[in-house]
Design an enzyme around this catalytic site. Structure first.
Site, PDB file in Angstrom:
ATOM      1  CG  LEU D 238      -1.886   1.153   1.349  1.00 28.26           C
ATOM      2  CD1 LEU D 238      -2.930   1.090   0.265  1.00 28.26           C
ATOM      3  CD2 LEU D 238      -2.513   1.191   2.725  1.00 28.26           C
ATOM      4  CG  ASP D 239      -0.517   4.584   0.241  1.00 31.30           C
ATOM      5  OD1 ASP D 239      -1.208   4.529  -0.795  1.00 31.30           O
ATOM      6  OD2 ASP D 239      -0.983   4.823   1.362  1.00 31.30           O
ATOM      7  CD  GLU D 240       5.940   1.796   1.320  1.00 34.57           C
ATOM      8  OE1 GLU D 240       6.947   2.162   0.682  1.00 34.57           O
ATOM      9  OE2 GLU D 240       5.670   2.185   2.463  1.00 34.57           O
TER      10      GLU D 240
END
Lengths: 295, 295, 295, 295
Positions: D238-240
């Protein structure tokens, strides 16, 4: 029509006091004492003096005043007393009274679209009462939102007649101010006189560079590394009115005039929308050929 | 003098090839084949054509070539062949040869200081061989860093004589390029002719706005919301030379002309330093009255 | 020492009143009436309330008061009355009293240099009374400007002893506030307690991203497209203190960690200098873990 | 459906060659020689190596090749030879083949609207084949433009089933890539695997600050002076995922979480649109967890 009842309710008791007078000691004391005497709580206050010693003093006070609707007339009457002492020009504004906006547009639709969208999404608190255009290109998108659209061909030749129609429409719709969203026709002095400091234009250059026509083409010719946009009130001197807001975008040698136009669109949109919002919130004071923006 | 041995060593085999010619198919193939034949590995390559179909083609290739020092003369000879076919203007640069810079300054020291510090801290890879000024204000800070400082009074009246002294000094010190770090004297066409596209000026406005004197005062009068700075090569048309870099800073109604000057200093500094660095790295190509900046 | 007599003279009668109290109607009226009763003219006024209905109210008033030097004691006494009614925390500041600054620095000199230069050129109105460093690298440049430089080696091991020396020096020099200009040692809670909201640090990332060590290396690893810098007051939680100012610079895939550091330096410099100036002008109010910056 | 015939015609002979291989001398020579042998003129070329000595080499070449449509198959066959020598991964793209886009959206419509308008105005060259949403809020505005809208309720509970429907729709419509325009549902690894480096998300913070939910609320709590937005390819972390573009906007203590959201919308819009345009122009190369953006 958008329904602004939530906004009116929320700002039921919210007022703005705008004052201009010669600078001297005691103004803030008198004004704040006046507001306090009506039970108003000052929420936001901005002031500016053209010169600490002498000069002109400006103040914008936003306040919360329980029962404003009932007190309003009394306050206006009462403030005449204060104004007389300091020889003030002033205005007391009830925030719940949403301003009525007209948009003028030609073929390029990006500024119009930005206004429509911000209005539609509830970020631009205004009654959008009509759109006037000298082209029919944007008719569908305007009417799709339920906004009246008037197609009024305008050229150098029929300027007088077109403006007569404009004025009639503006008065019928009780328009408070006009946004020129890339409207490519010049307005006559008599038209401008009807809406002094109430017509907001977007010019597609960082004024005073590239005054006049075809700024992107000339920016390309000059080889600039930044292009800009300027929002200003319209006066009778083309592109010389009081500047409200400006911004720029970086460009490089690869960007031809077409690319500059494309890049410029997003600057124009954001500069215009900021100017319109500040106007709606009564944050802009015109002082000669400059603006004071209280934000 | 700063010791740039580490830089020379690190860039022992680093070269830059700059080419300009009429655009057509096959240029990149010919040039890259040429470099490959000398065992050079292309590290960075930028190209630009004024027009995809026809027009002028520009390329800057940075390469790593083992044994460059020994191969250099041969490469220059060999490339004449390629250049003949495509009618190229070209230049082969050995990065280890650090450019020699002169700074001209008047009273305002901020741009000079920025250059001195970037140079001193090793970020501006240049031999700073002398500073020339028509005032003595900055003498101490320059000499404290071991840089020769020459005070040459210059006015409209003695311009010819002063420039004779300038030229003598520049030639004695084998200066490659000149930075006008807020030098407030006009240069004569004959002086400029000696250093074509080798004199970098910083003008304290976002050109073409506020060409000429006192830009901050005029920016204040106009009521702009942005002030800027422009770095450009000097030509005989005042403030009209090819723009290298521009930037701006936001201001507001509270900022008087003095404040604009103060705010402007930091923009001037950063704009000038970027332009000088790009010049040092041979990233700027002048094309008519524009620049191509390959970064 | 810089001679600030011109500044003291110019601000002979200039005062600043800072107030914090529970929000309610009548505060501005009371404060401005108080100032008026001393013949003070309000030059600039900023206020903020954490919540229009209830919450905490903050105001910063800058005023011009003829004869301030003589009236000052009386005003301080008199304001206690107003403060009592509204349960205010407050401070009355005479602008002519220039604040005394200490700089802590390690090896990296760019932030120190920026401070020195802005101070030297008269843009940072402060008594720069000493520089303390755990390295000797910047000794010469500091002493060249006539500023006392103290070399105090500091490591995890001798922290207590080093801080004792720091405190002694700071007290001897009557230091008002401290700037950590890339000082790479952690301060103990007891040291911080001595200078609460009076130690300004520059962190080389846009906090809260990359809290802690080696932010540029980690920014490079993450592949960010912007790098930033953050100036904040120092608390006992590393990099968690109230943020004063932040800014960023654009980077791209070509920029390795070294390049990020180089690009970052200019952001660090400008962010730190803005924070220090606002502190010097008493424009920053700390509210919990946030700052209110009245500009 | 928008009619892109003008674009197809204009780019009839325009191709893009993307190459990745181990860095060594001779790559550019071989590739450019290959293109030249097909009569192609290189219009734009960008290269990057993770390490001048060794490392991975990337190049993006845009070229104009008369008769591309007829030569294309032959070129693809022929290039296998070059690729074999240098062990290249590569892709040859015909620009006239407009990519097919799907948009996923939840309730917040600003990013969707930006995409619709840029597409509608001809600035986003893509076949917008469908919009999928887990809410019906945006149905009308999408269908008004003649774009198919699919309402597929999606929650943690029915994620598998919803994604099955998504995949069916995406395959039926031959979607090339997906834009998550503020789609507030998590995608499963198996879904992501189907569109590796082909799902573009907009996160409403400058990552890695404020990973996860409610970034504006947390930005407000932390008292930051800048808010940002990040566009990235979606991975299973997530969000990486690899960051494509970021930008920020200045805020201050007056801006509460609601204000941050409002201000943030315009950053989100412009960051997302830039990322999508670069994706459409094949300017983005994913390298591990980073992107190389050739612009």
């Amino acid at each position: 029509m958008k329904n602004w009842d939530w906004f009116r309710k929320q700002n039921e008791n919210r007022g703005i006091l705008l004052v201009r007078c010669a600078d001297r000691a005691g103004i803030v004391a008198a004004v704040s004492q006046f507001l306090f005497s009506y039970g108003a709580n000052i929420i936001e206050s901005h002031q500016y003096s053209t010169n600490p010693k002498g000069g002109t003093f400006f103040i914008r006070i936003e306040f919360e005043c329980p029962g404003l609707r009932e007190k309003e007339a009394g306050m206006k009457l009462g403030f005449q007393e204060v104004a007389r002492v300091f020889l003030m020009e002033w205005k007391l504004i009830a925030v719940r009274e949403v301003k009525r906006m007209a948009i003028f547009v030609s073929k390029e639709s990006h500024c119009l679209l930005e206004l429509l969208w911000e209005w539609q999404s509830g970020d631009l608190i205004t009654e959008l009462v009509l759109v006037i255009s000298n082209h029919e290109d944007t008719k569908d998108m305007v009417e799709a939102l339920g906004v009246p659209f008037y197609y009024i061909p305008a050229t150098k030749e029929n300027r007088q007649e077109a403006e007569r129609q404009h004025l009639t429409l503006l008065q019928e719709h009780q328009v408070d101010f006009i946004v020129l969203a890339r409207y490519m026709q010049i307005l006559t002095p008599s038209f401008v006189a009807n809406y002094q400091n109430k017509i907001i234009n977007i010019h597609h250059s960082f004024l005073p560079a590239f005054v006049g026509a075809k700024p992107y083409e000339r920016a390309y010719e000059r080889g600039v590394k930044l292009i800009g946009a300027t929002s200003h009130y319209v006066t009778n001197d083309l592109d010389e009115g009081p500047i409200i807001e400006q911004d720029i975008q970086r460009v490089n040698h690869r960007d031809d005039a077409e690319a500059l136009k494309r890049i410029g669109r997003s600057v124009e949109r954001s500069v215009l929308i900021r100017a319109v919002k500040w106007h709606l919130e009564d944050r802009i004071i015109v002082d000669g050929n400059k603006t004071i923006v209280f934000q």
